[in-house]
Write an enzyme that holds these catalytic residues in place. Structure first.
Site, PDB file in Angstrom:
ATOM      1  N   GLY A   7     -10.641  -6.580 -17.828  1.00 58.09           N
ATOM      2  CA  GLY A   7      -9.408  -7.063 -17.196  1.00 58.09           C
ATOM      3  C   GLY A   7      -9.773  -8.011 -16.078  1.00 58.09           C
ATOM      4  O   GLY A   7     -10.511  -7.631 -15.165  1.00 58.09           O
ATOM      5  N   LYS A 185       2.522   5.178  -3.482  1.00 59.16           N
ATOM      6  CA  LYS A 185       2.476   4.215  -2.353  1.00 59.16           C
ATOM      7  C   LYS A 185       3.055   2.865  -2.782  1.00 59.16           C
ATOM      8  O   LYS A 185       3.591   2.129  -1.951  1.00 59.16           O
ATOM      9  CB  LYS A 185       1.062   4.105  -1.769  1.00 59.16           C
ATOM     10  CG  LYS A 185       0.002   3.432  -2.637  1.00 59.16           C
ATOM     11  CD  LYS A 185      -0.028   1.928  -2.545  1.00 59.16           C
ATOM     12  CE  LYS A 185      -0.961   1.320  -3.559  1.00 59.16           C
ATOM     13  NZ  LYS A 185      -0.871  -0.145  -3.663  1.00 59.16           N
ATOM     14  N   THR A 242      -0.552  -0.948   2.170  1.00 58.55           N
ATOM     15  CA  THR A 242       0.376  -1.640   1.275  1.00 58.55           C
ATOM     16  C   THR A 242       1.765  -1.761   1.889  1.00 58.55           C
ATOM     17  O   THR A 242       2.473  -2.739   1.637  1.00 58.55           O
ATOM     18  CB  THR A 242       0.438  -0.898  -0.082  1.00 58.55           C
ATOM     19  OG1 THR A 242      -0.859  -0.424  -0.406  1.00 58.55           O
ATOM     20  CG2 THR A 242       0.905  -1.803  -1.176  1.00 58.55           C
TER      21      THR A 242
END
Ligand SMILES: NC(=O)C1=CN([C@@H]2O[C@H](COP(=O)(O)OP(=O)(O)OC[C@H]3O[C@@H](n4cnc5c(N)ncnc54)[C@H](OP(=O)(O)O)[C@@H]3O)[C@@H](O)[C@H]2O)C=CC1
Ligand SMILES: O=C(CO)COP(=O)(O)O
Length: 328
Positions: A7, A185, A242
């Site tokens: 990926g 989150k 985040t």
């Protein structure tokens, strides 16, 4: 060590760049044209344009070749959650693999370790998570991650692969807690983006993060996690990063929705995956199935589904009856 990173988005590329200074690393992109462009330009212009790819980093689009490269080493699955099942199904039976994705699989409602149990029970698998914006890791800025697996040997392999002057890799035997933290989150970062986009203030943001951590912990405990994990890198650590850092795609989704854009517009402009968008409804459903209250998550789901405006969602949360503060 031989490592294949499966990926080639922002995060897979960043970790591959870091690991290539010490290991034989191959970065796999599913798109042959993208792989060729990265080889020629020595840069991932689509997903991590500001970082040069080291000469030692091989890039290819041949999946079987990538699996063979790390036959005796480590496979790192760096797709979004939506691609994890396909990758796990492709693994050799005795593979050693870590995934980086954070979320619940939208179609099944499962976490990574639950998908692995279904698809490749004999492989040694685990998750690498924690507060880590790809761009900072690729630039070599100090970062701490946690490798979690039921298999201690896999955690040790993750340390050998990635622990360096710039990256600290902690180990953990609670993959459930680490995965719940990483998934929830993202939803809470959307909530905080909404809150900040509506200019509700720093008190509101601190309240959301704290009560969000309580939601995350409650769900985790109901799914079998250990409570301390939520105080660690993959819980509180990644939530703070985040929810407050503007590099977060999930936070940016919240900010843009609060600015009045539609979800379709926001996703079209983002250019990267924002896992919270795809996991939020599953988080709410799994919480509901376990009898766990997650009002912030439910508010995010209602906004994403267009049932509430961001302002209505805030009003609804503030109308809740007084309660005893429970942190888990
Ligand atoms: N970026 C970050 O800072 C961090 C991200 N993560 C997590 O890592 C995961 C990946 O994120 P990130 O790299 O940022 O995402 P990006 O949006 O930057 O890139 C996604 C990449 O995955 C590829 N991809 C998508 N679906 C599939 C599939 N089914 N099979 C194979 N490849 C696929 C895309 O390829 P194509 O271009 O061909 O569509 C693209 O290369 C997410 O779960 C994210 O939450 C975790 C920590 C940090
Ligand atoms: O998981 C991340 C940092 O740890 C990246 O968060 P976003 O997907 O919101 O950008």
């Amino acid at each position: 060590m031989k490592i294949s990173v499966l990926g080639a988005g922002a995060w897979g590329t960043a970790l591959a760049v870091q690991a290539a200074t010490r290991h034989e690393v191959l970065l796999w992109a599913r798109d042959a044209q993208q792989a060729q462009a990265m080889r020629e330009q020595r840069c991932n212009r689509r997903y991590l344009p500001e970082v040069a790819l080291p000469d030692a980093l091989a890039v290819d689009s041949d999946l079987l070749g990538a699996l063979a490269h790390a036959r005796e080493g480590l496979l790192v699955i760096a797709t979004p959650m939506s691609g994890l099942r396909g990758m796990l199904q492709a693994l050799p039976v005795d593979a050693r693999a870590l995934w980086l994705c954070k979320g619940f699989e939208a179609s099944s409602g499962l976490l990574g370790h639950e998908i692995a149990r279904e698809t490749c029970p004999q492989a040694m698998t685990g998750v690498l998570s924690g507060p880590s914006f790809a761009a900072e890791v690729a630039r070599g800025q100090p970062t701490a991650l946690v490798a979690a697996s039921a298999d201690k040997a896999l955690c040790e392999l993750a340390v050998q692969a990635f622990h360096s002057e710039a990256l600290r890799i902690y180990t953990c035997d609670d993959p459930v807690g680490v995965e719940v933290g990483g998934a929830v989150k993202n939803v809470l970062a959307i909530a905080t983006g909404l809150c900040d986009g509506l200019d509700l203030g720093l008190n509101a943001r601190a309240a959301l993060i704290t009560r969000g951590l309580a939601e995350m912990t409650r769900l985790g405990l109901a799914l079998g996690a250990q409570v301390e994990t939520f105080m660690g890198l993959s819980g509180l650590g990644d939530l703070v990063l985040t929810a407050t850092g503007d590099l977060s795609r999930n936070r940016r989704v919240g900010l843009q929705l609060a600015a009045g854009k539609t979800l379709a517009q926001v996703l079209a402009e983002l250019g990267h995956v924002a896992e919270g968008v795809y996991s939020a409804a599953t988080v709410a459903r799994r919480a509901h199935d376990k009898g766990v209250e997650m009002p912030i998550t439910e508010a995010v789901v209602a906004v994403l589904e267009g049932r509430l405006t961001p302002q209505q969602a805030v009003w609804q949360l503030m109308q809740r009856a007084p309660n005893t503060e429970r942190c888990g």
